[in-house]
Design a protein around this motif. Sequence first.
Motif, mmCIF file in Angstrom:
data_model
loop_
_atom_site.group_PDB
_atom_site.id
_atom_site.type_symbol
_atom_site.label_atom_id
_atom_site.label_comp_id
_atom_site.label_asym_id
_atom_site.label_seq_id
_atom_site.Cartn_x
_atom_site.Cartn_y
_atom_site.Cartn_z
ATOM 1 N N TYR A 71 0.848 -1.200 0.000
ATOM 2 C CA TYR A 71 0.000 0.000 0.000
ATOM 3 C C TYR A 71 0.885 1.254 0.000
ATOM 4 C CZ TYR A 71 -4.270 -2.658 1.073
ATOM 5 O OH TYR A 71 -5.343 -3.499 1.030
ATOM 6 N N HIS A 72 1.964 1.184 0.752
ATOM 7 C CA HIS A 72 2.846 2.340 0.878
ATOM 8 C C HIS A 72 3.548 2.639 -0.445
ATOM 9 C CE1 HIS A 72 5.480 5.142 3.078
ATOM 10 N NE2 HIS A 72 6.443 4.705 2.256
ATOM 11 N N ASP A 77 -0.879 3.702 -7.754
ATOM 12 C CA ASP A 77 -1.564 2.688 -8.564
ATOM 13 C C ASP A 77 -2.951 2.389 -7.988
ATOM 14 O OD1 ASP A 77 0.623 2.505 -10.211
ATOM 15 O OD2 ASP A 77 1.496 0.772 -9.164
ATOM 16 N N TYR A 78 -3.031 2.290 -6.662
ATOM 17 C CA TYR A 78 -4.321 2.030 -6.023
ATOM 18 C C TYR A 78 -5.293 3.198 -6.251
ATOM 19 C CZ TYR A 78 -2.712 -2.137 -3.548
ATOM 20 O OH TYR A 78 -2.261 -3.397 -3.243
ATOM 21 N N ASN A 84 -5.601 14.903 0.728
ATOM 22 C CA ASN A 84 -5.068 15.722 1.824
ATOM 23 C C ASN A 84 -4.194 14.927 2.792
ATOM 24 O OD1 ASN A 84 -6.548 17.937 0.846
ATOM 25 N ND2 ASN A 84 -8.375 17.300 1.995
ATOM 26 N N GLY A 85 -3.943 13.655 2.455
ATOM 27 C CA GLY A 85 -3.189 12.798 3.354
ATOM 28 C C GLY A 85 -1.714 13.166 3.443
ATOM 29 N N ARG A 86 -1.105 12.870 4.588
ATOM 30 C CA ARG A 86 0.311 13.134 4.792
ATOM 31 C C ARG A 86 1.126 11.914 4.378
ATOM 32 N NH1 ARG A 86 -0.371 15.708 10.876
ATOM 33 N NH2 ARG A 86 -1.705 17.462 10.261
ATOM 34 N N ASN A 93 -3.783 5.267 3.443
ATOM 35 C CA ASN A 93 -4.561 5.744 2.311
ATOM 36 C C ASN A 93 -4.702 4.664 1.245
ATOM 37 O OD1 ASN A 93 -4.927 8.287 3.414
ATOM 38 N ND2 ASN A 93 -3.054 9.114 2.499
ATOM 39 N N GLY A 94 -3.630 3.906 1.033
ATOM 40 C CA GLY A 94 -3.701 2.808 0.073
ATOM 41 C C GLY A 94 -4.720 1.773 0.488
ATOM 42 N N ASN A 95 -4.723 1.450 1.779
ATOM 43 C CA ASN A 95 -5.699 0.488 2.315
ATOM 44 C C ASN A 95 -7.119 1.009 2.140
ATOM 45 O OD1 ASN A 95 -6.691 -1.771 3.740
ATOM 46 N ND2 ASN A 95 -6.709 -0.600 5.640
#
Length: 250
Positions: free
Chosen positions: A24-25, A30-31, A92-94, A101-103
């Motif tokens: 995810y990181h 791609d996600y 807006n994610g850090r 966020n990927g999850n």
Amino acid sequence: MEYVEPVVGIANCLGTPVCKYLQYHRKLNDYVRNFKRTRDELNCKMEDIELQLKAELLRPLGKIPKQGVEIWLKAVKEMIREAQVVENKVSNGRYLCRACNGNLVDEKTREMKEFLDKARNASEGLAIEGPSGGLPLPTSELVGEEAVRNEIWACLMQEEVSKIGFWGMGGVGKTTIMKHIHNDLLKEQRFERVIWVTISKEFNVMKVQDNIASELEAKEYLDKEEDKLRRAAILSEKLKKGRKACSNAR
């Protein structure tokens, strides 16, 4: 305090396998692309079904949407709203929340794909025949006749009133008023069926009976019966099986 939210987010993500967390990181972009592609596909499918449903409701008139279609459309609209919230969060994610966020987008993508799978067979038969009270009649605007129209309407709304006689000189607007009454009754849906029967000067009982039977979809019951009284009895029974009916005649 500004690091509390990212740390809590990472803690939540650690509930997933470490390899998945790292994936995810690394592949967040791609996600996100897959998420947006699926969201757009779902939105297009929803719009297609809405357009198809509108077309089916017009051919012929009197159809209603299938309950499953209405439920699906309502749920999809809610899902698209949720997807927008997710997109805003991710935008807006850090950096420390990349895996979280990927999850998040991966889970929402899978949910949207489930909706798409349910819609695969929704391209046919979106509407079914509905309870038809009748079709609205074309008419002109009422001018100075509202008081009479309201008086007739008030009588129709009384349970104890079963018949109303409405007469007057030719050209005073009787037919126009009754057309408005007819159409208003359809809109109000207070009656199971509203029947408009035109009686000409060359009065023919059997023709009137046939017209009423056609509106009741009971013509086949009269075709083999030639006695006017027995035909009237058949129509009476058909009318009694409904709730409350109103017939307009001139």
